[in-house]
Write an enzyme that holds these catalytic residues in place. Structure first.
Site, PDB file in Angstrom:
ATOM      1  N   GLY A   1     -49.331 102.994 -33.983  1.00 61.29           N
ATOM      2  CA  GLY A   1     -48.574 101.446 -34.307  1.00 61.29           C
ATOM      3  C   GLY A   1     -48.986 100.391 -33.633  1.00 61.29           C
TER       4      GLY A   1
ATOM      5  N   LYS B   1     -41.101  93.446 -22.582  1.00 56.31           N
ATOM      6  CA  LYS B   1     -42.274  93.917 -22.219  1.00 56.31           C
ATOM      7  C   LYS B   1     -42.488  92.499 -22.668  1.00 56.31           C
ATOM      8  CE  LYS B   1     -43.678  98.498 -20.929  1.00 56.31           C
ATOM      9  NZ  LYS B   1     -43.969  99.408 -21.568  1.00 56.31           N
TER      10      LYS B   1
ATOM     11  N   ASN C   1     -45.426  95.026 -17.711  1.00 61.21           N
ATOM     12  CA  ASN C   1     -44.282  95.769 -17.340  1.00 61.21           C
ATOM     13  C   ASN C   1     -43.979  95.923 -15.993  1.00 61.21           C
ATOM     14  OD1 ASN C   1     -46.936  97.034 -15.963  1.00 61.21           O
ATOM     15  ND2 ASN C   1     -45.606  99.066 -16.958  1.00 61.21           N
TER      16      ASN C   1
ATOM     17  N   SER D   1     -37.387 107.436 -15.289  1.00 66.79           N
ATOM     18  CA  SER D   1     -38.675 106.107 -13.630  1.00 66.79           C
ATOM     19  C   SER D   1     -37.145 105.955 -12.616  1.00 66.79           C
ATOM     20  CB  SER D   1     -38.641 105.240 -14.266  1.00 66.79           C
ATOM     21  OG  SER D   1     -39.662 105.267 -15.466  1.00 66.79           O
TER      22      SER D   1
END
Ligand code: NAP
Length: 319
Positions: A147, A88, A109, A39
């Site tokens: 998940g 988060k 986020n 990022s």
């Protein structure tokens, strides 16, 4: 300016380093770990291309320090923050206000400073996740989500807007699976005119798993299984979510496989899908698009240089 051959840096990176000063506005990524994240690379490339005296930095932050760190970064006049594993869901609690989307997803986020000296929380993962699916014809299809953690929330919230037939979340964690389904079923839809897609859950050992995979038009891996780690598992089966057998037995070529992981590229799961003839999408475009959406909120500039972010990401991953 020191030449690229000597520093190993591009002109763009040298420009970024040379422009950090007392007036530089700061933004960053809060998580643990953050050292692997690209990022900073993609955001700093965009900031340099937009000629902004801003800098994006990785900020390692342990679970118990989140509140203190967020308050301190606000006091230091940070212009915005991204939040990643494991914060988060917890990040919602440190926000004075949250967007309706963040409420619906149950995870934040992106933090944007508010005028009361605190943080407003929102979620750009949904937009990032949906971006590579824009051209796909998915109406009436069944989706399977592997998940039930933080990113699964954004994925399911995004899928709920696609007019699918059914979304099934497959998880190894009964408690998390139940609470995720209950919470998502209670939330209002983005578009109140759209029909609510049937949302169900299955544990990893559910006998219906074969049929679910076989009938799915889209399967998304939101587990970290297959991601580059140190040390890396030596057995390939350990790099494939829920093991190799179920996929070899159940996958059909008409299914799109979407892995949120972007290192390695492709993952072993996507390689397995390629052998069957499945279309594949990896997590790189999601990363870029959610990052661009956050940047737009922080700097108020509509035209974010996405192609430059994409090029910087590929360069950093040596693609
Ligand atoms: P998370 O909140 O920790 O959730 C991970 C989920 O995977 C949990 O449900 C966990 O189950 C499950 N899981 C972990 N190991 C497993 C295993 N061996 N077998 C089966 N299930 C397993 O993490 P996250 O924030 O959702 O992130 C997950 C992955 O998505 C990471 O690889 C992350 O890098 C990637 N991601 C990519 C992007 C992007 O922009 N491309 C964005 C967000 C996330 P338990 O609850 O039982 O532990």
């Amino acid at each position: 300016m020191v030449p690229e051959q000597l520093t190993g840096q591009s002109g763009l990176e040298t420009k970024i380093m040379s422009m950090i000063g007392g007036k530089t506005k700061l933004i960053g990524l809060l998580g643990q770990p953050v050292s692997h994240s690209i990022s900073p690379v993609i955001h700093n490339a965009a900031l340099a291309a937009m000629d902004l005296d801003w800098c994006y930095i990785g900020l390692p932050c342990d679970r118990q320090d989140l509140n203190t760190v967020c308050k301190a970064l606000k006091a230091l006049n940070f212009q915005g923050l991204n939040v990643t594993i494991p914060h988060k869901e917890k990040a919602r609690d440190i926000c004075d206000t949250t967007s309706s989307l963040a409420k619906r997803v149950g995870a934040v986020n992106t933090l944007v400073p508010n005028t009361q000296g605190g943080w407003h929380g929102t979620n750009t993962d949904v937009e990032g996740f949906l971006s590579p699916l824009k051209e796909k014809k998915l109406k009436g299809e069944n989706a399977v989500v592997l998940g039930s953690g933080g990113s699964a929330r954004a994925v399911v919230a995004g899928l709920q807007d696609l007019n699918l037939q059914q979304i099934c979340i497959v998880s190894r964690n009964k408690k998390k699976l139940q609470s995720l389904i209950e919470q998502l079923n209670q939330q209002p839809l983005n578009n109140s005119n759209s029909k609510r897609t049937t949302l169900k859950g299955a544990l990893e050992n559910n006998i219906e798993l074969h049929e679910l995979i076989n009938n799915a038009g889209l399967i998304i891996n939101t587990t970290p299984v297959g991601m580059n780690t140190n040390p890396q598992p030596t057995n390939i089966a350990d790099l494939i979510p829920f093991g190799e057998k179920i996929w070899n037995e159940s996958l059909t070529p008409s299914t799109i496989l979407y892995d949120l992981i972007y290192t390695p590229r492709p993952t072993e799961w996507l390689k397995l899908g390629a052998k069957v003839g499945c279309q594949q999408i990896d997590g790189l475009e999601m990363l870029i698009q959610q990052g661009a959406a956050s940047l737009k909120l922080w700097c108020g500039i509509k035209e974010i240089p996405i192609e430059i972010m994409r090029r910087a990401a590929k360069r950093s991953l040596s693609i």
